[in-house]
Design an enzyme around this catalytic site. Sequence first.
Site, PDB file in Angstrom:
ATOM      1  CB  SER A 104      -0.959  -0.040   1.189  1.00 19.91           C
ATOM      2  OG  SER A 104      -1.829   1.049   1.152  1.00 19.91           O
TER       3      SER A 104
ATOM      4  CG  ASP B 119      -2.673  -0.136  -2.436  1.00 19.59           C
ATOM      5  OD1 ASP B 119      -2.719   1.006  -1.934  1.00 19.59           O
ATOM      6  OD2 ASP B 119      -3.274  -1.112  -1.947  1.00 19.59           O
TER       7      ASP B 119
ATOM      8  CG  ASP C 229      -6.103   1.345  -1.079  1.00 18.33           C
ATOM      9  OD1 ASP C 229      -5.228   2.224  -0.985  1.00 18.33           O
ATOM     10  OD2 ASP C 229      -6.150   0.344  -0.328  1.00 18.33           O
TER      11      ASP C 229
HETATM   12 MG    MG Z   1      -3.405   1.704  -0.035  1.00 20.42          MG
END
Ligand code: MG
Length: 454
Positions: A95, A239, A241
Site C-alpha cells: 500500500s 496501490d 485505493d
Molecule cells: Mg493503499
Amino acid sequence: MGKLFGTNGVRGVANNELTVEMITRLAASAGAFLGNGIALGMDGRTTSPMFKRAAVSGLLSVGCSVYDVGMLPTPALQFYVRRHGLNGGLMVTASHNPPEFNGVKVMACDGVEISREQESEIEKTYFKGGPELCPWNRIGRVRKEEPLEAYKEAVIGHVKSEVVKNARLKVALDPGNGVAALTAPDIARELGCNVFTLNVNVDGRFPSRDSEPRPDNLSDLSSLVKSSGADVGVAFDGDGDRSIFVDEKGEVHWGDRSFALVAKEYLREHEGAKVATPVSSSRVIEDIVSEGGGEVVWTMVGSVVVSRRMVDDGVMLGGEENGGIMYGPHLEARDGSMALALILEIMAKEERPLSELFGELPQYEQMKDRVSCPHELKEDALNALQEKVDAARVETMDGVKLWYDDGSWILIRPSGTEPIFRLYAESKKKERVKEILEGNKALIESVIESLKYP
Ligand code: MG
C-alpha cells in the site's frame, strides 16, 4: 499462535521480515482456504514481481488456478474478483508503506478483504506448517488476464459521465509513482477532463514523494494545480485505493473532508441512507450525515472492518479520514479512482470552485498525540480509564471515545503494532482541543503509572 495479518493485510520489509518462503506458504494457506480460482495482482514495487511468483507457486501447489491480472491498483483487482465470480484474490502490495516494504492483501469472493476471523483461519494453517499439497496431476494453471479496460469502464459507469464531460474540468493528478497511474489519468480523460500529471511513471522506489499522500508532501501537486490553472488536484497512495484532494487554490484537504463532500451528495440522492465510518473519523462526517437525514454506522478503526460492515449491513457508502472512500454500488472497498470520479461529478453538478464546496463544510480543529504503554498493560489501562473518565457520552468499541456536551471529542486507542496509545481530539476551538487532549493525556498517563507501580 503467531500473527501474520496487521491492520491491512500482511506487511514487512522485503527479504527481511517478509521472505519468498513466507509468501509461498501464505499463498498456499490462503488458496486452500478460499478455494479454486484466485486472481493475483501486484503493485509497482521492485520486490513485487519476486513475491508475485512466490504467490503463484503457493497457489498452484494447492491446486488453485491463478488469474494473473498483472500490475494494477488494488481496487481494480478487487473489482475483477467480484465481476468474474472468483473464489478470491491476492494482491502483492504494501500500500502506502516505504519502498523497502511489501506484503499481501487477501480478498474474499465478494472482492472485499477477508474478515478478521478468516485471517485467523489462514494464520492457523500457515503456522501449522502450511496446508496439504495437492497431487502432481491436480496442480492449478495460470492464465493471463487484461482487467483494466473493464475496470475503468465500470468506474466511469457509476457517474453521470455526460454531465462531467460537459463541465470540461481541468485536473492535476499525482499518483506518486504508484499504480493509480495505470487508471486515474485515463478515467479523467474519458470523463472529458483536461489532465495534467506528475509522478505518473510507475517506480517502486517512490523517488518523488512518500507513497502515502499527506498535506506535508503534496507541495508539488499544489504548485501544479496553481500553475496549470486546474480545478482540482488529486494524489493517490502506492496501490491506488486512497486519494487526497487539492482545491483550485492549491490547498490540500484531508480525507474526512472529501468523504464529507461525497456523503453530502450521496444523501441528497439517497434519503435516509446509512454511512459507515470508523470511530476515529472527524465530527464533520457526523454533522454532514445528520444534516442530510442519514445515519452514521460507527465501526472499529481499519478499512477492512468498515468494508465488512458495509457488506454485512448493506451500507452503500463508507470512508476513512485518510482518504479511503468506499462506494458500495461499485465495490464496498476503498478505491481512489472511484473517489476521483465521484468528486468530479460533484464539481460538474455544482459548477462552483472546489474551495467553495470544501469551505461550506463545518470546520474543526484537530490534534493528535501519543502515550507510551507496554502491550501487556493496554487492556487493564483501558478498563481503568473507563472508570475514571467524565464525559457526556462514552463509546468503547475501539479504545475509549469520549464526547463532550459542546461537541468536542477525544479517542484514546491502543496501537495494534506499537507500545503506545494514540490520542485523537477534535473541537470547534483550538484552546478547547488542547485542553481535552492534555487533560486526558495526563489521565491515561496516571492510569498507566498506577498499573506499573500498584
Ligand atoms: Mg493503499
